[in-house]
Motif scaffolding. Sequence first.
Motif, PDB file in Angstrom:
ATOM      1  N   VAL A   6       0.842  -1.194   0.000  1.00 41.26           N
ATOM      2  CA  VAL A   6       0.000   0.000   0.000  1.00 41.26           C
ATOM      3  C   VAL A   6       0.876   1.243   0.000  1.00 41.26           C
ATOM      4  O   VAL A   6       1.829   1.341   0.780  1.00 41.26           O
ATOM      5  CB  VAL A   6      -0.933   0.022   1.234  1.00 41.26           C
ATOM      6  N   ALA A   7       0.543   2.189  -0.873  1.00 40.60           N
ATOM      7  CA  ALA A   7       1.254   3.468  -0.941  1.00 40.60           C
ATOM      8  C   ALA A   7       0.267   4.602  -0.725  1.00 40.60           C
ATOM      9  O   ALA A   7      -0.848   4.587  -1.259  1.00 40.60           O
ATOM     10  CB  ALA A   7       1.953   3.635  -2.284  1.00 40.60           C
ATOM     11  N   LEU A   8       0.677   5.582   0.044  1.00 42.26           N
ATOM     12  CA  LEU A   8      -0.088   6.812   0.253  1.00 42.26           C
ATOM     13  C   LEU A   8       0.662   7.946  -0.423  1.00 42.26           C
ATOM     14  O   LEU A   8       1.840   8.170  -0.142  1.00 42.26           O
ATOM     15  CB  LEU A   8      -0.230   7.085   1.751  1.00 42.26           C
ATOM     16  N   VAL A   9      -0.017   8.660  -1.330  1.00 47.87           N
ATOM     17  CA  VAL A   9       0.598   9.776  -2.050  1.00 47.87           C
ATOM     18  C   VAL A   9      -0.155  11.047  -1.685  1.00 47.87           C
ATOM     19  O   VAL A   9      -1.319  11.219  -2.053  1.00 47.87           O
ATOM     20  CB  VAL A   9       0.560   9.560  -3.579  1.00 47.87           C
ATOM     21  N   THR A  10       0.491  11.937  -0.949  1.00 52.17           N
ATOM     22  CA  THR A  10      -0.174  13.190  -0.593  1.00 52.17           C
ATOM     23  C   THR A  10      -0.117  14.159  -1.773  1.00 52.17           C
ATOM     24  O   THR A  10       0.761  14.074  -2.629  1.00 52.17           O
ATOM     25  CB  THR A  10       0.473  13.842   0.642  1.00 52.17           C
ATOM     26  N   GLY A  11      -1.090  15.049  -1.822  1.00 52.38           N
ATOM     27  CA  GLY A  11      -1.126  16.018  -2.916  1.00 52.38           C
ATOM     28  C   GLY A  11      -1.206  15.366  -4.274  1.00 52.38           C
ATOM     29  O   GLY A  11      -0.556  15.799  -5.223  1.00 52.38           O
ATOM     30  N   SER A  12      -2.036  14.341  -4.370  1.00 46.53           N
ATOM     31  CA  SER A  12      -2.059  13.538  -5.606  1.00 46.53           C
ATOM     32  C   SER A  12      -3.313  13.733  -6.435  1.00 46.53           C
ATOM     33  O   SER A  12      -3.731  12.843  -7.172  1.00 46.53           O
ATOM     34  CB  SER A  12      -1.885  12.048  -5.268  1.00 46.53           C
ATOM     35  N   THR A  13      -3.916  14.924  -6.332  1.00 42.20           N
ATOM     36  CA  THR A  13      -5.085  15.207  -7.166  1.00 42.20           C
ATOM     37  C   THR A  13      -4.745  16.147  -8.322  1.00 42.20           C
ATOM     38  O   THR A  13      -5.640  16.635  -9.007  1.00 42.20           O
ATOM     39  CB  THR A  13      -6.218  15.816  -6.316  1.00 42.20           C
ATOM     40  N   SER A  14      -3.453  16.405  -8.536  1.00 42.04           N
ATOM     41  CA  SER A  14      -3.049  17.238  -9.673  1.00 42.04           C
ATOM     42  C   SER A  14      -1.574  17.003  -9.974  1.00 42.04           C
ATOM     43  O   SER A  14      -0.842  16.449  -9.149  1.00 42.04           O
ATOM     44  CB  SER A  14      -3.281  18.726  -9.390  1.00 42.04           C
ATOM     45  N   GLY A  15      -1.163  17.420 -11.158  1.00 43.74           N
ATOM     46  CA  GLY A  15       0.246  17.478 -11.534  1.00 43.74           C
ATOM     47  C   GLY A  15       1.039  16.209 -11.312  1.00 43.74           C
ATOM     48  O   GLY A  15       0.635  15.097 -11.687  1.00 43.74           O
ATOM     49  N   ILE A  16       2.194  16.373 -10.692  1.00 43.59           N
ATOM     50  CA  ILE A  16       3.126  15.274 -10.472  1.00 43.59           C
ATOM     51  C   ILE A  16       2.492  14.178  -9.624  1.00 43.59           C
ATOM     52  O   ILE A  16       2.701  12.989  -9.856  1.00 43.59           O
ATOM     53  CB  ILE A  16       4.417  15.798  -9.812  1.00 43.59           C
ATOM     54  N   GLY A  17       1.692  14.567  -8.624  1.00 49.34           N
ATOM     55  CA  GLY A  17       1.096  13.589  -7.725  1.00 49.34           C
ATOM     56  C   GLY A  17       0.241  12.554  -8.423  1.00 49.34           C
ATOM     57  O   GLY A  17       0.273  11.368  -8.076  1.00 49.34           O
ATOM     58  N   ILE A  18      -0.544  12.984  -9.410  1.00 53.06           N
ATOM     59  CA  ILE A  18      -1.382  12.040 -10.155  1.00 53.06           C
ATOM     60  C   ILE A  18      -0.509  11.004 -10.857  1.00 53.06           C
ATOM     61  O   ILE A  18      -0.813   9.803 -10.834  1.00 53.06           O
ATOM     62  CB  ILE A  18      -2.259  12.770 -11.195  1.00 53.06           C
ATOM     63  N   GLU A  19       0.563  11.455 -11.482  1.00 53.25           N
ATOM     64  CA  GLU A  19       1.417  10.526 -12.225  1.00 53.25           C
ATOM     65  C   GLU A  19       2.163   9.580 -11.291  1.00 53.25           C
ATOM     66  O   GLU A  19       2.415   8.423 -11.651  1.00 53.25           O
ATOM     67  CB  GLU A  19       2.391  11.296 -13.107  1.00 53.25           C
ATOM     68  N   ILE A  20       2.520  10.054 -10.097  1.00 58.37           N
ATOM     69  CA  ILE A  20       3.131   9.153  -9.120  1.00 58.37           C
ATOM     70  C   ILE A  20       2.139   8.065  -8.735  1.00 58.37           C
ATOM     71  O   ILE A  20       2.482   6.879  -8.693  1.00 58.37           O
ATOM     72  CB  ILE A  20       3.599   9.933  -7.877  1.00 58.37           C
ATOM     73  N   ALA A  21       0.902   8.467  -8.446  1.00 60.74           N
ATOM     74  CA  ALA A  21      -0.122   7.485  -8.089  1.00 60.74           C
ATOM     75  C   ALA A  21      -0.349   6.496  -9.226  1.00 60.74           C
ATOM     76  O   ALA A  21      -0.442   5.284  -9.017  1.00 60.74           O
ATOM     77  CB  ALA A  21      -1.432   8.198  -7.735  1.00 60.74           C
TER      78      ALA A  21
END
Length: 250
Positions: A6-21
């Motif tokens: 399981v991974a938690l990605v903060t700030g993942s509703t835009s930009g770089i965060g979406i692609e990390i997720a």
Amino acid sequence: MNEQRVALVTGSTSGIGIEIARRLLRDGFRVVVSGRSTERGEQIASELGDGASFIRADLTEPGAPAKLVDATVEQLGRLDVLVNNAAIDHTGSLLDTPIAEIRATFETNSFAAIECLQAAGRAMREQGEGGAIINVTSRLAHIGVPTMGIYSASKGAMRSLTTAAAVELAPLNIRVNAVAPGMTRTPLYEEWVAQQDDPAATEAQVAGAIPLGRIATPQDVAGAVAYLASPEAAYLTGVQIPVDGGYIAK
């Protein structure tokens, strides 16, 4: 470890965060997307598909980072990777920036990120299997750019924390690393370029200052994060990968 990680990605509703997720999902993780907008977050999680879920969090609210980590473990049963990606931008004259703006920048970029690291580290310690924490810093933690001093300082704090936390948490098999993006094609970047008098000339100038001759994509940054989250990086801790096309190597 037989359970799906399981991974938690903060700030993942835009930009770089979406692609990390997106990349971590592709690599087999179950991924928690997090941000302040419920509507946006649920939309992103739905677009990402199976294995993605959304938990709303405004990380500047008292206790929010710990609540986010607790909710992740409660819903998905474990936490193996934290990507400390949530951040806000700041530009302005160093000598004239009000203290309220400085505090607001540090609240998100430094203090909330530290609280996320603490909460994730405690969860990983309780699980007893170790884990990986990846801080998203910036090339601006290493170089001086006029009007970016406050932002640079907030990211520099996370760069220093990365090395200190790596040493302290190593006995728990919790690896702490960072990625430092350079100029990246995010919506914020595209908006900035569009505001210039000659957008094409501005973009050519920016790319020309980068040894590899191009501006990073969010996928470039996500690839570095994915590596640090993977078993292939099991012996790496306390390092920062600059994803900047060689900019700070000049």
